[in-house]
Design a protein around this motif. Structure first.
Motif, PDB file in Angstrom:
ATOM      1  N   ARG A   1       0.814  -1.223   0.000  1.00 30.24           N
ATOM      2  CA  ARG A   1       0.000   0.000   0.000  1.00 30.24           C
ATOM      3  C   ARG A   1       0.844   1.269   0.000  1.00 30.24           C
ATOM      4  O   ARG A   1       0.481   2.255  -0.666  1.00 30.24           O
ATOM      5  CB  ARG A   1      -0.909   0.037   1.226  1.00 30.24           C
ATOM      6  CG  ARG A   1      -1.999  -0.994   1.273  1.00 30.24           C
ATOM      7  CD  ARG A   1      -3.050  -0.595   2.302  1.00 30.24           C
ATOM      8  NE  ARG A   1      -2.475  -0.305   3.613  1.00 30.24           N
ATOM      9  CZ  ARG A   1      -2.406  -1.182   4.609  1.00 30.24           C
ATOM     10  NH1 ARG A   1      -2.857  -2.413   4.437  1.00 30.24           N
ATOM     11  NH2 ARG A   1      -1.897  -0.840   5.769  1.00 30.24           N
ATOM     12  N   ASP A   2       1.922   1.277   0.781  1.00 33.58           N
ATOM     13  CA  ASP A   2       2.657   2.517   1.032  1.00 33.58           C
ATOM     14  C   ASP A   2       3.998   2.605   0.317  1.00 33.58           C
ATOM     15  O   ASP A   2       4.432   3.708  -0.027  1.00 33.58           O
ATOM     16  CB  ASP A   2       2.912   2.677   2.538  1.00 33.58           C
ATOM     17  CG  ASP A   2       1.626   2.672   3.348  1.00 33.58           C
ATOM     18  OD1 ASP A   2       0.677   3.357   2.918  1.00 33.58           O
ATOM     19  OD2 ASP A   2       1.576   1.991   4.389  1.00 33.58           O
ATOM     20  N   LEU A   3       4.663   1.469   0.118  1.00 31.71           N
ATOM     21  CA  LEU A   3       6.020   1.476  -0.424  1.00 31.71           C
ATOM     22  C   LEU A   3       6.079   0.961  -1.855  1.00 31.71           C
ATOM     23  O   LEU A   3       7.164   0.708  -2.389  1.00 31.71           O
ATOM     24  CB  LEU A   3       6.956   0.639   0.471  1.00 31.71           C
ATOM     25  CG  LEU A   3       6.989   1.038   1.954  1.00 31.71           C
ATOM     26  CD1 LEU A   3       7.943   0.129   2.722  1.00 31.71           C
ATOM     27  CD2 LEU A   3       7.386   2.503   2.131  1.00 31.71           C
ATOM     28  N   SER A   4       4.925   0.813  -2.488  1.00 34.57           N
ATOM     29  CA  SER A   4       4.845   0.388  -3.885  1.00 34.57           C
ATOM     30  C   SER A   4       3.719   1.151  -4.556  1.00 34.57           C
ATOM     31  O   SER A   4       2.824   1.676  -3.896  1.00 34.57           O
ATOM     32  CB  SER A   4       4.567  -1.121  -3.996  1.00 34.57           C
ATOM     33  OG  SER A   4       5.558  -1.876  -3.360  1.00 34.57           O
ATOM     34  N   GLY A   5       3.766   1.177  -5.877  1.00 32.59           N
ATOM     35  CA  GLY A   5       2.711   1.813  -6.648  1.00 32.59           C
ATOM     36  C   GLY A   5       1.733   0.787  -7.195  1.00 32.59           C
ATOM     37  O   GLY A   5       1.888  -0.426  -7.001  1.00 32.59           O
ATOM     38  N   ALA A   6       0.741   1.272  -7.900  1.00 36.68           N
ATOM     39  CA  ALA A   6      -0.254   0.393  -8.511  1.00 36.68           C
ATOM     40  C   ALA A   6       0.345  -0.342  -9.694  1.00 36.68           C
ATOM     41  O   ALA A   6       1.125   0.221 -10.468  1.00 36.68           O
ATOM     42  CB  ALA A   6      -1.464   1.211  -8.948  1.00 36.68           C
ATOM     43  N   LYS A   7      -0.014  -1.610  -9.836  1.00 45.96           N
ATOM     44  CA  LYS A   7       0.443  -2.371 -10.989  1.00 45.96           C
ATOM     45  C   LYS A   7      -0.290  -1.911 -12.239  1.00 45.96           C
ATOM     46  O   LYS A   7      -1.441  -1.497 -12.195  1.00 45.96           O
ATOM     47  CB  LYS A   7       0.208  -3.862 -10.756  1.00 45.96           C
ATOM     48  CG  LYS A   7       1.043  -4.432  -9.622  1.00 45.96           C
ATOM     49  CD  LYS A   7       0.761  -5.909  -9.414  1.00 45.96           C
ATOM     50  CE  LYS A   7       1.565  -6.436  -8.232  1.00 45.96           C
ATOM     51  NZ  LYS A   7       1.298  -7.866  -7.971  1.00 45.96           N
ATOM     52  N   THR A   8       0.389  -1.985 -13.371  1.00 45.11           N
ATOM     53  CA  THR A   8      -0.219  -1.571 -14.630  1.00 45.11           C
ATOM     54  C   THR A   8      -1.143  -2.668 -15.148  1.00 45.11           C
ATOM     55  O   THR A   8      -1.150  -3.796 -14.646  1.00 45.11           O
ATOM     56  CB  THR A   8       0.862  -1.290 -15.685  1.00 45.11           C
ATOM     57  OG1 THR A   8       1.487  -2.541 -16.042  1.00 45.11           O
ATOM     58  CG2 THR A   8       1.924  -0.342 -15.146  1.00 45.11           C
ATOM     59  N   ALA A   9      -1.891  -2.328 -16.172  1.00 49.65           N
ATOM     60  CA  ALA A   9      -2.783  -3.307 -16.783  1.00 49.65           C
ATOM     61  C   ALA A   9      -2.003  -4.469 -17.373  1.00 49.65           C
ATOM     62  O   ALA A   9      -2.520  -5.580 -17.503  1.00 49.65           O
ATOM     63  CB  ALA A   9      -3.631  -2.630 -17.861  1.00 49.65           C
ATOM     64  N   ARG A  10      -0.742  -4.238 -17.734  1.00 47.20           N
ATOM     65  CA  ARG A  10       0.104  -5.293 -18.300  1.00 47.20           C
ATOM     66  C   ARG A  10       0.837  -6.080 -17.215  1.00 47.20           C
ATOM     67  O   ARG A  10       1.670  -6.936 -17.504  1.00 47.20           O
ATOM     68  CB  ARG A  10       1.116  -4.672 -19.264  1.00 47.20           C
ATOM     69  CG  ARG A  10       0.509  -4.254 -20.585  1.00 47.20           C
ATOM     70  CD  ARG A  10       1.412  -3.283 -21.341  1.00 47.20           C
ATOM     71  NE  ARG A  10       2.758  -3.785 -21.548  1.00 47.20           N
ATOM     72  CZ  ARG A  10       3.152  -4.538 -22.559  1.00 47.20           C
ATOM     73  NH1 ARG A  10       2.258  -4.938 -23.464  1.00 47.20           N
ATOM     74  NH2 ARG A  10       4.394  -4.909 -22.691  1.00 47.20           N
ATOM     75  N   GLY A  11       0.535  -5.775 -15.957  1.00 43.80           N
ATOM     76  CA  GLY A  11       1.078  -6.545 -14.856  1.00 43.80           C
ATOM     77  C   GLY A  11       2.585  -6.462 -14.758  1.00 43.80           C
ATOM     78  O   GLY A  11       3.187  -5.400 -14.874  1.00 43.80           O
ATOM     79  N   ALA A  12       3.213  -7.643 -14.571  1.00 42.88           N
ATOM     80  CA  ALA A  12       4.653  -7.686 -14.331  1.00 42.88           C
ATOM     81  C   ALA A  12       5.472  -7.279 -15.546  1.00 42.88           C
ATOM     82  O   ALA A  12       6.669  -7.022 -15.430  1.00 42.88           O
ATOM     83  CB  ALA A  12       5.058  -9.090 -13.871  1.00 42.88           C
ATOM     84  N   ILE A  13       4.848  -7.225 -16.730  1.00 42.68           N
ATOM     85  CA  ILE A  13       5.600  -6.802 -17.913  1.00 42.68           C
ATOM     86  C   ILE A  13       6.041  -5.350 -17.766  1.00 42.68           C
ATOM     87  O   ILE A  13       7.113  -4.961 -18.227  1.00 42.68           O
ATOM     88  CB  ILE A  13       4.751  -7.007 -19.190  1.00 42.68           C
ATOM     89  CG1 ILE A  13       4.573  -8.510 -19.450  1.00 42.68           C
ATOM     90  CG2 ILE A  13       5.405  -6.344 -20.395  1.00 42.68           C
ATOM     91  CD1 ILE A  13       3.704  -8.829 -20.643  1.00 42.68           C
TER      92      ILE A  13
ATOM     93  N   GLY B   1       6.860  -2.778 -14.895  1.00 43.09           N
ATOM     94  CA  GLY B   1       7.048  -2.351 -13.519  1.00 43.09           C
ATOM     95  C   GLY B   1       7.237  -3.440 -12.501  1.00 43.09           C
ATOM     96  O   GLY B   1       7.669  -3.181 -11.390  1.00 43.09           O
ATOM     97  N   GLY B   2       6.911  -4.686 -12.830  1.00 43.18           N
ATOM     98  CA  GLY B   2       7.122  -5.777 -11.911  1.00 43.18           C
ATOM     99  C   GLY B   2       6.055  -5.898 -10.836  1.00 43.18           C
ATOM    100  O   GLY B   2       5.036  -5.207 -10.848  1.00 43.18           O
ATOM    101  N   ARG B   3       6.326  -6.796  -9.873  1.00 40.93           N
ATOM    102  CA  ARG B   3       5.343  -7.089  -8.825  1.00 40.93           C
ATOM    103  C   ARG B   3       5.224  -5.978  -7.791  1.00 40.93           C
ATOM    104  O   ARG B   3       4.205  -5.852  -7.111  1.00 40.93           O
ATOM    105  CB  ARG B   3       5.710  -8.402  -8.126  1.00 40.93           C
ATOM    106  CG  ARG B   3       5.394  -9.640  -8.942  1.00 40.93           C
ATOM    107  CD  ARG B   3       5.694 -10.928  -8.196  1.00 40.93           C
ATOM    108  NE  ARG B   3       7.122 -11.233  -8.173  1.00 40.93           N
ATOM    109  CZ  ARG B   3       7.916 -11.137  -7.125  1.00 40.93           C
ATOM    110  NH1 ARG B   3       7.420 -10.711  -5.963  1.00 40.93           N
ATOM    111  NH2 ARG B   3       9.196 -11.456  -7.190  1.00 40.93           N
ATOM    112  N   HIS B   4       6.260  -5.179  -7.625  1.00 38.57           N
ATOM    113  CA  HIS B   4       6.218  -4.055  -6.680  1.00 38.57           C
ATOM    114  C   HIS B   4       6.742  -2.797  -7.378  1.00 38.57           C
ATOM    115  O   HIS B   4       7.862  -2.340  -7.116  1.00 38.57           O
ATOM    116  CB  HIS B   4       7.053  -4.357  -5.425  1.00 38.57           C
ATOM    117  CG  HIS B   4       6.453  -5.417  -4.565  1.00 38.57           C
ATOM    118  ND1 HIS B   4       6.954  -6.696  -4.485  1.00 38.57           N
ATOM    119  CD2 HIS B   4       5.359  -5.395  -3.752  1.00 38.57           C
ATOM    120  CE1 HIS B   4       6.209  -7.408  -3.656  1.00 38.57           C
ATOM    121  NE2 HIS B   4       5.237  -6.638  -3.204  1.00 38.57           N
ATOM    122  N   PRO B   5       5.931  -2.225  -8.256  1.00 38.67           N
ATOM    123  CA  PRO B   5       6.383  -1.018  -8.962  1.00 38.67           C
ATOM    124  C   PRO B   5       6.663   0.117  -7.985  1.00 38.67           C
ATOM    125  O   PRO B   5       6.093   0.179  -6.887  1.00 38.67           O
ATOM    126  CB  PRO B   5       5.188  -0.665  -9.859  1.00 38.67           C
ATOM    127  CG  PRO B   5       4.317  -1.868  -9.870  1.00 38.67           C
ATOM    128  CD  PRO B   5       4.543  -2.576  -8.583  1.00 38.67           C
TER     129      PRO B   5
END
Length: 289
Positions: A61-73, A75-79
């Motif tokens: 919630r606090d130390l990562s951003g929202a994942k993109t629609a393309r997921g891990a492609i 930004g990865g699992r913890h953008p």
């Protein structure tokens, strides 16, 4: 009384204890404890006992951003969070640009290191990681609190300044593979490709070298002495400014960045998407062994 400048990037439990006296200028404490296998575990542990006044910083919630629609492609699992979003989080925690901040966890420092790196990325200089985390604090006689923290927001919004810590993208690593050395912080068996519990493929970025982040700490959970860390990273034979750190999702890589900083080796970069991003694209090369 005024707060003394924090040591950087690590602070001992005894030093922190000495600073938490009758002063209105205490460091803001961030409990970053987390469990990748159980995202609720860190917050539950925080509720059972934390440093007095510590805010809880949740990795997702606090130390990562929202994942993109393309997921891990992308930004990865913890953008990384957006700079504006993380600045707003700091404001809500009552942190201003000159506020001393100490981050800690109870897992050897990887999540606290992520918070440290994000604050430094935003240009925050007064931030350190509690060496040894909660266990070191308790061993030094530090009190543990059960009361939830409800911080007053900072009077002035934290500014989303230009990035102060370097990052690189997958496209840059593909374009200049010989110009940079990638150091992978994952466990050796994941680096070799023997197992892969989380991401699309097993293996590592071609040419990468392995430095398991847990090798930065001793049996007591504290970071190794600066000279030992310097020797370990100097053995790669590459100047710090040509080193790029990665891991599974850009979190434990920050532990190696912190260790290099503690050793006086500054200027290396983070690949935020890390293996979760790299391995999700079947067109990218993968090495094993």
């Amino acid at each position: 009384m005024p707060t003394l400048p924090l040591p950087s990037p690590l602070i001992s439990a005894t030093d922190l204890l000495a600073r938490l006296g009758p002063s209105a200028a205490w460091p803001v404490l961030l409990d970053c404890s987390f469990d990748l296998a159980d995202p609720k575990a860190g917050e539950a542990a925080h509720a059972k006992g934390h440093l007095p006044g510590a805010r809880y910083a949740h990795l997702d919630r606090d130390l990562s951003g929202a994942k993109t629609a393309r997921g891990a492609i992308d930004g990865g699992r913890h953008p990384l969070p957006t700079r504006e979003g993380f600045a707003a989080t700091l404001t809500a925690w009552g942190i201003g640009p000159d506020t001393p901040v100490v981050a800690y966890d109870n897992q050897g420092g990887p999540y606290a290191a992520r918070a440290w790196w994000l604050l430094r990325w935003l240009g925050h200089s007064q931030v350190a990681v509690l060496d040894g985390g909660l266990a070191a604090w308790q061993a030094a006689g530090g009190p543990v609190d059960l009361a939830p923290c409800r911080p007053e927001p900072a009077a002035t919004p934290y500014p989303a300044r230009a990035p102060a810590m370097p990052t690189v993208s997958a496209s840059l690593l593909q374009a200049s593979p010989a110009a940079l050395l990638v150091i992978d912080a994952r466990a050796p068996e994941r680096f070799r490709g023997d197992v892969e519990p989380l991401d699309a493929q097993a293996g590592h970025i071609p040419g990468a070298r392995n430095r398991f982040f847990k090798d930065n700490i001793g049996a007591d959970g504290r970071f190794l002495p600066a000279d030992a860390l310097k020797k370990a990273f100097a053995a790669f034979g590459t100047p710090a400014e040509r080193i790029v750190h990665q891991c599974g999702s850009g979190v434990t890589a920050c532990h190696n960045l912190l260790a290099m900083e503690a050793a006086g080796l500054t200027g290396s970069a983070l690949y935020p998407g890390s293996w979760s991003e790299w391995s999700s694209d079947p067109e990218r090369a993968v090495a094993r062994g």
